[in-house]
Design an enzyme around this catalytic site. Sequence first.
Site, PDB file in Angstrom:
ATOM      1  N   GLY A  35      -2.853   6.116   8.020  1.00  0.00           N
ATOM      2  CA  GLY A  35      -3.617   4.885   8.183  1.00  0.00           C
ATOM      3  C   GLY A  35      -3.475   4.159   9.499  1.00  0.00           C
ATOM      4  O   GLY A  35      -4.390   3.447   9.916  1.00  0.00           O
ATOM      5  N   GLU A  53       2.772   0.371  11.581  1.00  0.00           N
ATOM      6  CA  GLU A  53       2.182   0.610  10.258  1.00  0.00           C
ATOM      7  C   GLU A  53       0.851  -0.142  10.143  1.00  0.00           C
ATOM      8  O   GLU A  53       0.666  -1.192  10.769  1.00  0.00           O
ATOM      9  CB  GLU A  53       3.207   0.128   9.199  1.00  0.00           C
ATOM     10  N   ASP A  54      -0.063   0.389   9.353  1.00  0.00           N
ATOM     11  CA  ASP A  54      -1.351  -0.289   9.165  1.00  0.00           C
ATOM     12  C   ASP A  54      -1.212  -1.494   8.245  1.00  0.00           C
ATOM     13  O   ASP A  54      -1.727  -2.570   8.522  1.00  0.00           O
ATOM     14  CB  ASP A  54      -2.414   0.682   8.615  1.00  0.00           C
ATOM     15  N   ASP A  92       2.384  -3.458   1.932  1.00  0.00           N
ATOM     16  CA  ASP A  92       1.900  -3.934   0.638  1.00  0.00           C
ATOM     17  C   ASP A  92       3.138  -4.262  -0.212  1.00  0.00           C
ATOM     18  O   ASP A  92       3.721  -5.324  -0.052  1.00  0.00           O
ATOM     19  CB  ASP A  92       1.043  -2.794   0.064  1.00  0.00           C
ATOM     20  N   LYS A 109       0.654  -8.049   3.006  1.00  0.00           N
ATOM     21  CA  LYS A 109       0.251  -8.717   1.763  1.00  0.00           C
ATOM     22  C   LYS A 109       1.471  -9.411   1.173  1.00  0.00           C
ATOM     23  O   LYS A 109       2.231  -8.798   0.414  1.00  0.00           O
ATOM     24  CB  LYS A 109      -0.277  -7.678   0.759  1.00  0.00           C
ATOM     25  N   PHE A 114      -7.379  -4.882  -2.159  1.00  0.00           N
ATOM     26  CA  PHE A 114      -7.474  -3.621  -1.429  1.00  0.00           C
ATOM     27  C   PHE A 114      -8.475  -3.727  -0.272  1.00  0.00           C
ATOM     28  O   PHE A 114      -9.569  -4.248  -0.433  1.00  0.00           O
ATOM     29  CB  PHE A 114      -7.901  -2.499  -2.382  1.00  0.00           C
ATOM     30  N   VAL A 115      -8.066  -3.217   0.898  1.00  0.00           N
ATOM     31  CA  VAL A 115      -8.944  -3.236   2.080  1.00  0.00           C
ATOM     32  C   VAL A 115      -9.108  -1.822   2.644  1.00  0.00           C
ATOM     33  O   VAL A 115      -8.236  -0.967   2.471  1.00  0.00           O
ATOM     34  CB  VAL A 115      -8.397  -4.171   3.185  1.00  0.00           C
ATOM     35  N   ASP A 175      -8.004   3.848   4.290  1.00  0.00           N
ATOM     36  CA  ASP A 175      -8.960   4.582   3.456  1.00  0.00           C
ATOM     37  C   ASP A 175      -8.889   4.172   1.990  1.00  0.00           C
ATOM     38  O   ASP A 175      -7.903   3.597   1.530  1.00  0.00           O
ATOM     39  CB  ASP A 175      -8.678   6.085   3.527  1.00  0.00           C
ATOM     40  N   ARG A 198     -11.982   5.451   6.742  1.00  0.00           N
ATOM     41  CA  ARG A 198     -11.113   5.332   7.918  1.00  0.00           C
ATOM     42  C   ARG A 198     -11.907   5.112   9.199  1.00  0.00           C
ATOM     43  O   ARG A 198     -11.420   4.522  10.154  1.00  0.00           O
ATOM     44  CB  ARG A 198     -10.268   6.601   8.102  1.00  0.00           C
TER      45      ARG A 198
END
Length: 180
Positions: A49, A103-104, A107, A135, A156-157, A163, A169
């Site tokens: 990601g 990191e993307d 969570d 988050k 969720f995004v 993805d 993506r």
Amino acid sequence: MAESVKLHELEFVPYLEKSDLEQIVAKLAARINSDYRGKCPLLVVVLNGAFMFASDLIKQLNGDVEVSFLRVSSYRGTASTGEVKEMMPVGVDVRGREIIIIEDIVDTGRTMGRIKQKMKDSGALSVSICTLLFKPDAFEGDYMVDFIGKEIPDRFVVGYGLDYDGLGRNLPALYQLNPK
Ligand code: IMP
């Protein structure tokens, strides 16, 4: 503003535009440039990601840096599986190095917690975390997330490298799962 997109059976609505993401990334780069001036950090990009975010961020880092990649997966669909599978090791000796994990999204924080611990156990001098998105309502970790681009709600995004079951993506902006 962009239109909503459908990926598999789910609809996602526009959330952050490309220009918003550019501003977030520029601010993160400025902070890293200032905190790591004169050092040569090893940037560990978490695949899949983070590839798009990392590419934009790293271009704006102006000191010496080294770049390596780690591949993990913990998500299936729109929920964390809880178990973190490491699929590709860093392949670089981290002993004595100042690491920045790129990191993307953080969570629950399980993925990052595990990677951070592994780097420390392998003898890294310092391990900090740079994430585009965070988050806070989902986070269960007991560690600091050093560089946060933007805090977002626990929804969720997709897009900008992130993805939903393999799709989304390539979207240049960020989309959020339609609450309806
Ligand atoms: P954690 O271990 O629960 O913090 O999950 C982190 C990983 O799950 C991230 O690296 C992403 O790959 C994935 N993930 C978490 N939230 C989202 C999301 O909203 N969209 C897409 N992927 C996500």
